[in-house]
Design an enzyme around this catalytic site. Structure first.
Site, PDB file in Angstrom:
ATOM      1  CE  LYS A 204     -11.353  -0.943  -2.982  1.00 36.11           C
ATOM      2  NZ  LYS A 204     -11.215   0.492  -2.659  1.00 36.11           N
ATOM      3  CD  GLU A 285       0.334  -5.086   8.225  1.00 40.05           C
ATOM      4  OE1 GLU A 285      -0.058  -5.074   9.415  1.00 40.05           O
ATOM      5  OE2 GLU A 285       0.685  -4.074   7.620  1.00 40.05           O
ATOM      6  CB  CYS A 319       0.209  -1.038  10.936  1.00 41.64           C
ATOM      7  SG  CYS A 319       1.266  -1.553   9.607  1.00 41.64           S
ATOM      8  CD  GLU A 414      -3.942   0.658  13.960  1.00 41.07           C
ATOM      9  OE1 GLU A 414      -2.786   0.428  13.593  1.00 41.07           O
ATOM     10  OE2 GLU A 414      -4.939   0.196  13.393  1.00 41.07           O
TER      11      GLU A 414
END
Length: 513
Positions: A204, A285, A319, A414
């Site tokens: 997906k 992750e 990231c 973030e």
């Protein structure tokens, strides 16, 4: 067998490479706007409902449309994957590895085409797109070789009169939920790690970048992957994602994405569903809030270059991106001043024209990042950038916010965009303390000429990937295995020596002779 060496990066300053890339862009433009089916058990399935992929640099341009899975089709894909697993798990590891080697060769021949598609679909500048494609090839090559190393298991001791073996067997059906920021490398890497170890997959991909995933599924089929081993089921997270994560036949989930979605998957996967006879494994992750620490005994030009490159490469949408620069006060003003100069030289524009920085991925990302740029006016001084324009594409100027408190939101949350906060530290120990004051622990970098300080950071800077005297982005498969601590995920170290084992379980057999 040829020893593993990472795929080289293309030098676009050479005219022939530049021309080849422009040709590839033309090729990709020739098939924009096409429809792509779901792939379930080898069958192409078309649905009325579509996910439309747009070019983030030119939001009117449609890259393509993929059919959208619903729960009924997800169930059908699960049955196909479960059935295919019964035979795929018995295929020799050498044969499974050969499929990956073949796929790597196909992609290598079409390297510029895949990169050009990334430029269009993900808004990646040429060098970033090329690195993404190279990394996809690396994952295929590296994991195929790793499987050949692991295929006979690991030696264990035997006593007189007995023979013991310790081998690995696959887990079952895996759900791979891949991100949009490395829509080729991470999507392909997580998928083939599961496949080469003998599992079957429901893929997906991210809804903003499904076309490159559809093209990859075609490559795997061309490379000889049997029907049902890889099923392509793009769809909404709420409808299809949750359904598959919860499914009793799901054996593991491999996820790359945000902290919040990762936590949600982790929680859902921990619940036992009717008919489920195992604990689901989660490989996750998640996010990062990554710091470059600059010591007073540092090469200050290297420091400024490293911060700017790590903060603004691919518009900070990694990231691993540097979103915090913690600089010892003795050199703070010099590093900040040079970083501002370098940032003001950056050209932002449509990546088709090979600008250093392209757009951010979509309107939601644009709005979120711009809100942080606004917050920068309250929490510090906006000394570069701070503006954006979403009229034709989602363009944000690279932004530096100076004099930010270590506890401020800009230093803790973030952002996932081209915004870097600068904070001042009293000394090196204080800088390390600030670097560790986040719930994440993905990447970090330390710029210093002092050996003792390097060793201190090696021990105390709590991140999964720590770099000295360079930026904090750009891990290479097999060279810098990648994954982080704390809220950055399960530290699964993609591209590392023990990644494949996460997709298998160990079996001990003991025979008395």
């Amino acid at each position: 067998m040829i020893p593993y060496k990472h795929e080289p990066f293309i030098d676009f300053s050479q005219e022939e490479n530049k021309q080849a890339y422009l040709e590839a862009l033309k090729l990709v433009e020739s098939y924009l706007g096409q429809d792509y089916p779901l792939v379930i058990g080898g069958e192409k399935v078309t649905t009325e409902d579509k996910i439309v992929s747009y070019n983030p640099a030119d939001k009117k341009e449609v890259i393509g449309r993929v059919s959208k899975a619903n729960q009924e089709l997800a169930e059908k894909a699960m049955q196909a994957a479960d059935q295919a697993f019964q035979s795929w798990k018995k295929v020799k590891p050498e044969v499974r590895a050969d499929v990956l080697f073949k796929a790597a060769a196909i992609i290598r021949r079409r390297k510029h085409e895949f990169s050009a598609l990334l430029t269009k679909e993900a808004g990646k500048p040429w060098n970033e797109a090329d690195a993404d494609t190279a990394e996809a090839i690396d994952f295929l090559e590296f994991y195929a070789r790793q499987m050949l190393k692991l295929k006979d298991g690991v030696p264990v001791e035997s006593r007189p009169g007995e023979y013991n073996r310790y081998g690995y067997i696959p887990l079952g059906v895996g759900i791979v939920i891949s991100p949009w920021n490395f829509p080729f490398a991470i999507m392909a890497g997580t998928t083939v790690a599961a496949i080469v170890t003998g599992n079957t997959v429901l893929l997906k991909p991210a809804s903003t970048t499904p076309i490159v995933a559809a093209k990859f599924v075609e490559v795997m089929e061309e490379a000889g992957l049997p029907a049902g081993v890889l099923n392509f089921v793009p769809g909404s997270g709420a409808e299809v994602g949750d359904y598959l994560v919860d499914h009793a036949k799901t054996r593991f989930i491999s996820f790359t994405g945000s902290r919040d979605v990762g936590l949600r998957i982790f929680e859902r996967a921990s619940k036992l569903n009717d008919g489920q006879i195992w604990l689901k494994r989660v490989i996750a992750e998640m996010g990062g809030k990554d710091t470059i620490v600059v010591d007073s005994e540092a090469d200050l030009e290297l420091a400024a270059q490293s911060i700017v490159k790590s903060a603004f490469g691919f518009s900070g949408q990694k990231c691993s991106a540097c979103s915090r620069a913690v600089v010892v006060e003795d050199v703070y003003d010099q590093v900040l001043e040079r970083a501002i100069e370098l940032t003001k030289e950056i050209k932002v524009g449509n990546p088709v024209e090979n600008h250093y920085m392209g757009p951010v991925i979509d309107q939601a990302a644009f709005d979120k990042i711009m809100s942080y740029a606004e917050l920068g006016k309250e929490e510090g001084r906006v000394v570069a950038g701070g503006t954006g324009d979403s009229s034709t594409g989602y363009f944000i100027q690279p932004t530096i916010v100076a004099d930010v408190d270590p506890q401020a939101r800009l230093m803790q949350e973030e952002i996932f965009g081209p915004v870097v906060a600068f904070a001042k530290a009293k000394d090196f120990d204080h800088a390390l303390e600030i670097a560790n004051n986040t719930e994440y622990g993905l990447t970090g970098a330390v710029i210093t000429k002092n050996r003792e300080k390097i060793e201190k950071a090696r021990e105390e800077f709590h991140v999964g990937n720590l770099y000295f005297n360079r930026g904090c982005t750009g891990a290479i498969v097999g060279y810098q295995p990648f994954g982080g601590f704390n809220m950055s995920g399960t530290d699964s170290k993609a591209g590392g020596p023990d990644y494949l084992q996460l997709h298998m379980q160990a079996k001990t057999t003991s025979e008395t002779l």
